[in-house]
Enzyme design. Structure first.
Site, mmCIF file in Angstrom:
data_model
loop_
_atom_site.group_PDB
_atom_site.id
_atom_site.type_symbol
_atom_site.label_atom_id
_atom_site.label_comp_id
_atom_site.label_asym_id
_atom_site.label_seq_id
_atom_site.Cartn_x
_atom_site.Cartn_y
_atom_site.Cartn_z
ATOM 1 N N ASP A 278 0.819 -1.216 0.000
ATOM 2 C CA ASP A 278 0.000 0.000 0.000
ATOM 3 C C ASP A 278 0.849 1.260 0.000
ATOM 4 O OD1 ASP A 278 -2.093 1.694 2.394
ATOM 5 O OD2 ASP A 278 -2.370 1.534 0.204
ATOM 6 N N GLU B 187 4.531 -7.990 7.376
ATOM 7 C CA GLU B 187 3.267 -8.694 7.167
ATOM 8 C C GLU B 187 3.344 -9.843 6.185
ATOM 9 O OE1 GLU B 187 0.117 -6.100 6.395
ATOM 10 O OE2 GLU B 187 0.212 -5.336 8.431
ATOM 11 N N TYR C 92 -5.903 -3.754 12.988
ATOM 12 C CA TYR C 92 -6.794 -2.703 12.485
ATOM 13 C C TYR C 92 -8.254 -2.851 12.886
ATOM 14 C CZ TYR C 92 -3.073 -0.475 9.896
ATOM 15 O OH TYR C 92 -1.921 0.200 9.562
ATOM 16 N N GLU D 238 1.458 -0.999 13.915
ATOM 17 C CA GLU D 238 0.486 -0.345 13.031
ATOM 18 C C GLU D 238 -0.908 -0.444 13.618
ATOM 19 O OE1 GLU D 238 2.317 -1.473 8.640
ATOM 20 O OE2 GLU D 238 0.175 -1.131 8.881
HETATM 21 C C1 LIG Z 1 -3.545 -4.591 6.565
HETATM 22 C C2 LIG Z 1 -2.199 -4.256 5.994
HETATM 23 C C3 LIG Z 1 -1.322 -3.609 7.009
HETATM 24 N N1 LIG Z 1 -0.954 -2.226 6.720
HETATM 25 C C4 LIG Z 1 0.149 -2.152 5.727
HETATM 26 C C5 LIG Z 1 0.463 -0.716 5.366
HETATM 27 O O1 LIG Z 1 1.466 -0.647 4.379
HETATM 28 C C6 LIG Z 1 -0.824 -0.031 4.893
HETATM 29 O O2 LIG Z 1 -0.575 1.299 4.476
HETATM 30 C C7 LIG Z 1 -1.829 -0.041 6.052
HETATM 31 C C8 LIG Z 1 -3.130 0.657 5.672
HETATM 32 O O3 LIG Z 1 -3.973 0.029 5.049
HETATM 33 O O4 LIG Z 1 -3.281 1.848 5.995
HETATM 34 C C9 LIG Z 1 -2.139 -1.463 6.436
#
Ligand SMILES: CCCN1C[C@@H](O)[C@H](O)[C@@H](C(=O)O)C1
Length: 599
Positions: free
Chosen positions: A166, A414, A470, A508
């Site tokens: 991402d 991840e 998340y 995260e």
């Molecule tokens: C679910 C994936 C984990 N994470 C990776 C990161 O690179 C993304 O920017 C972040 C997001 O979706 O904001 C999620």
């Protein structure tokens, strides 16, 4: 693996001329540049700034989204007084793979878009004349390369990338290019390890060179006073009453290494180092034997205009923002950053979890918004991928090992570790990397939502855990956030019951937030909701003593691929892409400034 990754210095023995500025630039969609002689340089391209990603300078979508081969070239004059020296061209980063030519002669190739490589050009250059350096770069994504993705062939014949990650596939000469002149006999590397106490610190050093020689080593303090001296290719520098490097209380010494032959100094290399130790003990992360609670962020090297390129102005602002909010750490998500970022962190006393671009190793991330349902590590691409992966781990550690700010190495972001197929890959990765860092700093990788305590097959490898979670955003969102909290607590209760005696850091969590969007009561994307989500996570963190760090995603908004879940990029920043605070930044500042900086 590169022979030498020492950062360029200028002294009585070494010259360093930056080749930054405007280079000639051309796309090569049918890969004919070699047949057309572009390796000899060309003048019919466009002027492209270096360091910079090429993408955002263009006004047409085909150019911004261009995928395939593209060329840069630049002429440079080499004075005759450099004759007899070792002439090198050092590229800070060429994203993702490159072939280097000088005066039409192919010098070398390199794979990996986030680490430096050096072209030895002594036999190709002409002294006292103009020379031409050309570099062919390719920015396609593949499952057997880092970062992982696919390159699609559209029906109109054009190519497009499908990142399994991402962040936008910004490409080009993203970091500075240096023209170096070194003595024929020169220092190629050095490393340090430390023993520290309140009244004494010892630096154990080791030097490598391209020749047998004697070595003299001085350690100089911030006042220019020689604090310790030693001789020999390896040895100890012992400082009484040292000023240690501490979190948010940094003190640097300069190590000065002289290469000597027959009593004559032939080369010198100097660098700033910090006297400190890093340890993991039980649930604690220790710096100089004191427990540290990490407060900080996942980041990106990302800014308007320059794309992924290092921008000194942005880095100065980001460091000031991190100090303002009360941070003491960050992760270089999801790739090694420019060396100057670690120098900033060294000076500011900010800890860095240094991450290699092993991202997208998860089919569910294919095109990021839902992909194939198979284990990534069952793919036939894994053998070739691993060769590149461990090569970039080696170079990341070789390049960054002497920074006091580097706390740990993140070997993957991840990966899909929920199937048995991941175990042999990670067994090899952790076995092959165990001796790469002379300081033996902790190694880890981030565990994502699907790699829970119960499901991950690779919990045995990391020295401490990085959790990306998340709830409140990708699931149990909005009015269901209370279920998200309950689910998070249930998983952490599993961690608590387990015999895993290692720290857990949340690397995260967050919510996309449109700055200026306010709603009472809150709604997702509003600034109020971002605060509510952070309040939920902080309630959970404060309930478990084995949680030793909180790094919300992200420091700042950043560019991604287009998508129905992306509004001109990822908006989970605590700050906007032009580095202004959202309301949550003031909330987090209050929480973090209540804590002592190196708590
Ligand atoms: C679910 C994936 C984990 N994470 C990776 C990161 O690179 C993304 O920017 C972040 C997001 O979706 O904001 C999620």
């Amino acid at each position: 693996m590169e022979d030498s990754l020492l950062y360029p210095v200028i002294n009585n023995y070494r010259s360093d001329q930056k080749l930054d500025g405007l280079w000639n630039f051309k796309f090569d969609p049918t890969s004919v540049g070699g047949q057309k002689g572009w390796q000899n340089g060309f003048s019919d391209g466009i002027e492209m700034p270096v360091p910079a990603s090429f993408n955002d300078f263009f006004t047409d979508k085909d150019a911004r989204e261009y995928t395939g081969d593209f060329w840069y070239s630049k002429s440079f004059f080499l004075p005759t007084y450099f004759e007899g020296q070792d002439i090198q061209i050092r590229f800070g980063a060429a994203t993702h793979r490159a072939v280097v030519f000088v005066n039409g002669q192919e010098i070398r190739s390199h794979e990996g878009g986030f680490l430096p490589f050096t072209a030895e050009v002594s036999d190709a250059v002409k002294f006292g004349k103009e020379n031409v350096v050309s570099i062919k770069i390719n920015n396609e994504l593949h499952r057997d390369a880092l970062p992982a993705g696919d390159t699609l062939k559209l029906k109109n014949g054009k190519r497009a990338v499908n990142p399994f990650f991402d962040f936008y596939n910004y490409s080009g000469l993203n970091r500075s290019v240096h023209l170096l002149a070194l003595p024929k006999d020169h220092i190629t590397d050095y490393s340090t390890t430390y023993d520290v106490s309140d009244d004494q610190a010892t630096v154990h050093y080791n030097i490598t060179a391209n020749t047998e020689a004697d070595f003299k080593v001085n350690l100089v303090d911030e006042n220019g006073k020689v604090a310790a001296t030693s001789e020999g290719q390896s040895g100890d520098l012992t400082v009484t009453n040292p000023i240690l490097w501490n979190v948010r209380d940094a003190h640097l010494y300069t190590i000065m290494i002289d290469l000597v032959k027959d009593g004559q100094t032939l080369d010198e290399y100097s660098d700033e180092i910090g006297l400190r130790t890093i340890e993991i003990k039980g649930h604690e992360i220790l710096v100089n034997h004191k427990s540290v609670y990490l407060r900080g962020f996942g980041r990106h090297e990302d800014s308007i205009y320059a794309g992924r390129a290092f921008d000194l102005n942005v880095e100065r602002r980001d460091m000031n923002l991190m100090k303002w909010i009360g941070a003491n750490s960050f992760r270089s998500s999801h790739y090694p950053y420019d060396e100057q970022v670690y120098k900033f962190a060294d000076r500011e006393g900010i800890l860095v979890i240094d991450e290699v671009p092993a991202v997208g190793f998860k089919m569910a991330a294919a095109s990021f918004l839902g992909g194939l349902d198979q284990s990534f590590f069952d793919g036939e691409w894994v053998t070739e991928l691993y060769k590149k992966h461990i090569d970039q781990v080696r170079d990341m550690i070789k390049r960054d090992k002497n920074h006091p700010s580097v706390l740990a190495w993140s070997l993957c972001n991840e990966p899909d570790t929920s199937t048995d197929a991941a175990v042999p890959y990670f067994t090899k990765l952790f076995n092959d990397s165990v001796n790469l860092d002379p300081e033996k700093r902790p190694r880890t990788f981030t565990l994502n939502e699907d790699d829970t305590f119960e499901k991950s097959k690779c919990k045995q490898f990391p020295d401490f855990f990085l959790l990306n979670r998340y709830p409140g955003w990708y699931h149990k969102w909005g009015y269901e956030i209370s279920d998200g909290e309950a689910g998070l607590r249930a998983e952490l209760d599993e961690w608590k019951k387990s015999d895993i005696d290692k720290p857990v850091v949340f690397s995260e969590y967050g919510a996309d937030t449109e700055p200026g969007l306010h709603k009472l009561p809150s709604i997702m994307w509003s600034e109020e909701y971002q605060i509510e989500l952070l309040e939920m996570f902080n309630r959970v963190f404060d309930s478990y003593d084995f949680i030793r760090g909180e790094q919300p995603w992200n420091l700042a908004d950043f560019q991604t691929v287009e998508g129905n879940m992306r509004v001109n990029g990822n908006k989970k920043g605590l700050f906007t892409r032009d580095r202004q605070p959202k309301a949550a930044a003031f909330y987090l500042r209050k929480r973090w400034n209540k804590l002592p900086l190196n708590y």
